[in-house]
Write a protein that holds these residues in place. Structure first.
Motif, PDB file in Angstrom:
ATOM      1  N   LYS A  12       6.536  -0.153  -6.060  1.00 24.96           N
ATOM      2  CA  LYS A  12       5.456  -0.210  -6.916  1.00 24.96           C
ATOM      3  C   LYS A  12       5.497  -1.518  -7.193  1.00 24.96           C
ATOM      4  CE  LYS A  12       5.786   3.030  -9.477  1.00 24.96           C
ATOM      5  NZ  LYS A  12       6.126   5.001  -9.688  1.00 24.96           N
ATOM      6  N   CYS A  13       4.327  -2.108  -7.339  1.00 27.03           N
ATOM      7  CA  CYS A  13       3.905  -3.332  -8.020  1.00 27.03           C
ATOM      8  C   CYS A  13       2.988  -3.554  -8.726  1.00 27.03           C
ATOM      9  CB  CYS A  13       4.518  -4.966  -7.638  1.00 27.03           C
ATOM     10  SG  CYS A  13       4.048  -5.575  -6.705  1.00 27.03           S
ATOM     11  N   PRO A  14       2.204  -5.229  -9.644  1.00 23.45           N
ATOM     12  CA  PRO A  14       0.969  -4.567  -9.648  1.00 23.45           C
ATOM     13  C   PRO A  14      -0.444  -5.005  -8.293  1.00 23.45           C
ATOM     14  CG  PRO A  14       1.624  -5.802 -11.283  1.00 23.45           C
ATOM     15  CD  PRO A  14       2.645  -5.425 -10.625  1.00 23.45           C
ATOM     16  N   THR A  15       0.843  -5.282  -7.300  1.00 24.65           N
ATOM     17  CA  THR A  15      -0.421  -6.144  -6.527  1.00 24.65           C
ATOM     18  C   THR A  15      -0.482  -5.411  -4.874  1.00 24.65           C
ATOM     19  OG1 THR A  15       1.484  -7.780  -6.188  1.00 24.65           O
ATOM     20  CG2 THR A  15      -0.100  -8.545  -6.905  1.00 24.65           C
ATOM     21  N   TYR A  16       1.067  -4.834  -5.021  1.00 29.48           N
ATOM     22  CA  TYR A  16       1.099  -3.940  -4.084  1.00 29.48           C
ATOM     23  C   TYR A  16       2.056  -3.137  -3.928  1.00 29.48           C
ATOM     24  CZ  TYR A  16       5.485  -6.443  -2.261  1.00 29.48           C
ATOM     25  OH  TYR A  16       6.696  -6.578  -2.510  1.00 29.48           O
ATOM     26  N   VAL A  17       2.031  -1.904  -3.069  1.00 27.02           N
ATOM     27  CA  VAL A  17       3.036  -0.699  -2.741  1.00 27.02           C
ATOM     28  C   VAL A  17       3.681  -0.782  -1.510  1.00 27.02           C
ATOM     29  CG1 VAL A  17       1.800   1.063  -4.996  1.00 27.02           C
ATOM     30  CG2 VAL A  17       1.269   0.930  -2.379  1.00 27.02           C
ATOM     31  N   VAL A  18       4.508   0.155  -0.960  1.00 23.18           N
ATOM     32  CA  VAL A  18       5.210   0.565   0.226  1.00 23.18           C
ATOM     33  C   VAL A  18       5.195   2.383  -0.165  1.00 23.18           C
ATOM     34  CG1 VAL A  18       7.278   0.731   1.436  1.00 23.18           C
ATOM     35  CG2 VAL A  18       6.381  -1.954  -0.086  1.00 23.18           C
ATOM     36  N   LEU A  19       4.385   2.660   0.316  1.00 23.03           N
ATOM     37  CA  LEU A  19       4.319   4.192   0.911  1.00 23.03           C
ATOM     38  C   LEU A  19       5.159   5.026   1.801  1.00 23.03           C
ATOM     39  CD1 LEU A  19       2.460   6.679  -0.927  1.00 23.03           C
ATOM     40  CD2 LEU A  19       1.053   5.953   0.627  1.00 23.03           C
ATOM     41  N   ASP A  20       5.912   5.578   1.425  1.00 24.36           N
ATOM     42  CA  ASP A  20       6.665   6.004   2.829  1.00 24.36           C
ATOM     43  C   ASP A  20       6.322   7.613   2.999  1.00 24.36           C
ATOM     44  OD1 ASP A  20       9.231   7.502   4.040  1.00 24.36           O
ATOM     45  OD2 ASP A  20      10.626   6.685   3.278  1.00 24.36           O
ATOM     46  N   VAL A  21       6.033   7.462   4.390  1.00 22.37           N
ATOM     47  CA  VAL A  21       5.253   8.341   4.966  1.00 22.37           C
ATOM     48  C   VAL A  21       5.862   9.008   5.919  1.00 22.37           C
ATOM     49  CG1 VAL A  21       3.033   9.933   6.077  1.00 22.37           C
ATOM     50  CG2 VAL A  21       2.775   7.543   3.658  1.00 22.37           C
ATOM     51  N   ASN A  22       6.833  10.060   5.937  1.00 23.87           N
ATOM     52  CA  ASN A  22       8.123  10.570   6.126  1.00 23.87           C
ATOM     53  C   ASN A  22       8.366   9.488   7.796  1.00 23.87           C
ATOM     54  OD1 ASN A  22       6.500  13.078   6.534  1.00 23.87           O
ATOM     55  ND2 ASN A  22       4.867  12.495   7.993  1.00 23.87           N
ATOM     56  N   GLY A  23       9.127   8.685   6.548  1.00 19.33           N
ATOM     57  CA  GLY A  23       9.943   7.699   7.041  1.00 19.33           C
ATOM     58  C   GLY A  23       9.715   6.621   7.229  1.00 19.33           C
ATOM     59  N   ILE A  24       8.498   6.857   7.227  1.00 21.01           N
ATOM     60  CA  ILE A  24       7.757   5.080   8.013  1.00 21.01           C
ATOM     61  C   ILE A  24       6.852   4.328   6.041  1.00 21.01           C
ATOM     62  CG2 ILE A  24       6.068   4.071   9.012  1.00 21.01           C
ATOM     63  CD1 ILE A  24       6.016   6.042  10.640  1.00 21.01           C
ATOM     64  N   GLY A  25       7.632   3.336   6.520  1.00 23.50           N
ATOM     65  CA  GLY A  25       7.205   1.792   4.810  1.00 23.50           C
ATOM     66  C   GLY A  25       5.607   1.593   5.335  1.00 23.50           C
TER      67      GLY A  25
END
Length: 194
Positions: A12-25
Motif C-alpha cells: 500500500k502507498c498513497p496512490t495505489y494498493v496491491v490487494l491479494d484476493v485468494n492468491g491473485i494480486g
C-alpha cells in the motif's frame, strides 16, 4: 462488473494498493481519502470502479460505497476522467465535495489542482441536481439488510424518482394495504402513482 474486492493488503502507498484476493494480486488505484481509511489495516474490502479505455483496464478502489458513487458521478461530467476524479477525491473529503457541488461553491472546487473555473462550473452544472435529488445521505453506505420498504425506496431513487415523493407514495401504499407487500409489489404500486 466488480462490486468489491476483499483480501489482504500485500502493498500500500498513497496512490495505489496491491490487494491479494485468494492468491491473485490486484493493482488498485486509490484516493488519499481511501488511503487514510485503510493505512492501518492488514485486511480490507475495497468497493471497485472498473474503468476500460482503448489501451488499459484499470481498477479504482474506495474504502466506502459513498465515495465510489461520488467518483462515478464525477466521471459522468464531460472532461473529467478517472485520474482527475481521483485527484478531486484526494484533495478534499467526499462530504466537502458534495457540499460544494450542492451549494454551487465554485471557489472550493477550483482549489483542487487541475480544476479551473470552467471545469468547476461544469461539475456544479452537471451534478448539482443529481446530488440534490439523492439527498444529503448519498455518501452514507446503503445497509445490506433493508426492509422491503427501504429496498423499494432505494430502487425508486435509483430509477430517478425524487426521494421525498417516492417516500410519501410508499408510506401511503403501506398504510392503505393490510397485508405486507413484497419489494416488487411496492415498486409496481409506487410506479403507477408516481
Amino acid at each position: 462488473m466488480y462490486e468489491y474486492l476483499n483480501g489482504k493488503l500485500a502493498f500500500k502507498c498513497p496512490t495505489y494498493v496491491v490487494l491479494d484476493v485468494n492468491g491473485i494480486g490486484y493493482h488498485i488505484n486509490i484516493s488519499l481519502h481511501t488511503f487514510g481509511n485503510i493505512k492501518d489495516k492488514e485486511l480490507c474490502k475495497l468497493f471497485i470502479s472498473f474503468q476500460v479505455k482503448e489501451d488499459s483496464h484499470t481498477l479504482y478502489g474506495f474504502a466506502d460505497e459513498g465515495e465510489r458513487r461520488l467518483f462515478n458521478h464525477l466521471l459522468s461530467v464531460s472532461g473529467i476522467g478517472a485520474n482527475t476524479g481521483r485527484m478531486i477525491l484526494s484533495s478534499i473529503t467526499p462530504v466537502e465535495i458534495q457540499a460544494a457541488i450542492v451549494q454551487g461553491d465554485v471557489k472550493q472546487i477550483q482549489r483542487i489542482k487541475g480544476i479551473g473555473p470552467k471545469s468547476a462550473q461544469r461539475i456544479i452544472l452537471e451534478l448539482q441536481d443529481k446530488l440534490k435529488k439523492e439527498g444529503p445521505d448519498t455518501l452514507i453506505n446503503i445497509p445490506h439488510h433493508q426492509s422491503a420498504y427501504e429496498e423499494a425506496l432505494t430502487a425508486l431513487v435509483m430509477l430517478g424518482f425524487n426521494k421525498t415523493q417516492a417516500d410519501k407514495v410508499l408510506a401511503e401504499t403501506v398504510k392503505a394495504n393490510t397485508t405486507q407487500l413484497t419489494v416488487e409489489e411496492l415498486i409496481k404500486v409506487a410506479l403507477k402513482r408516481l
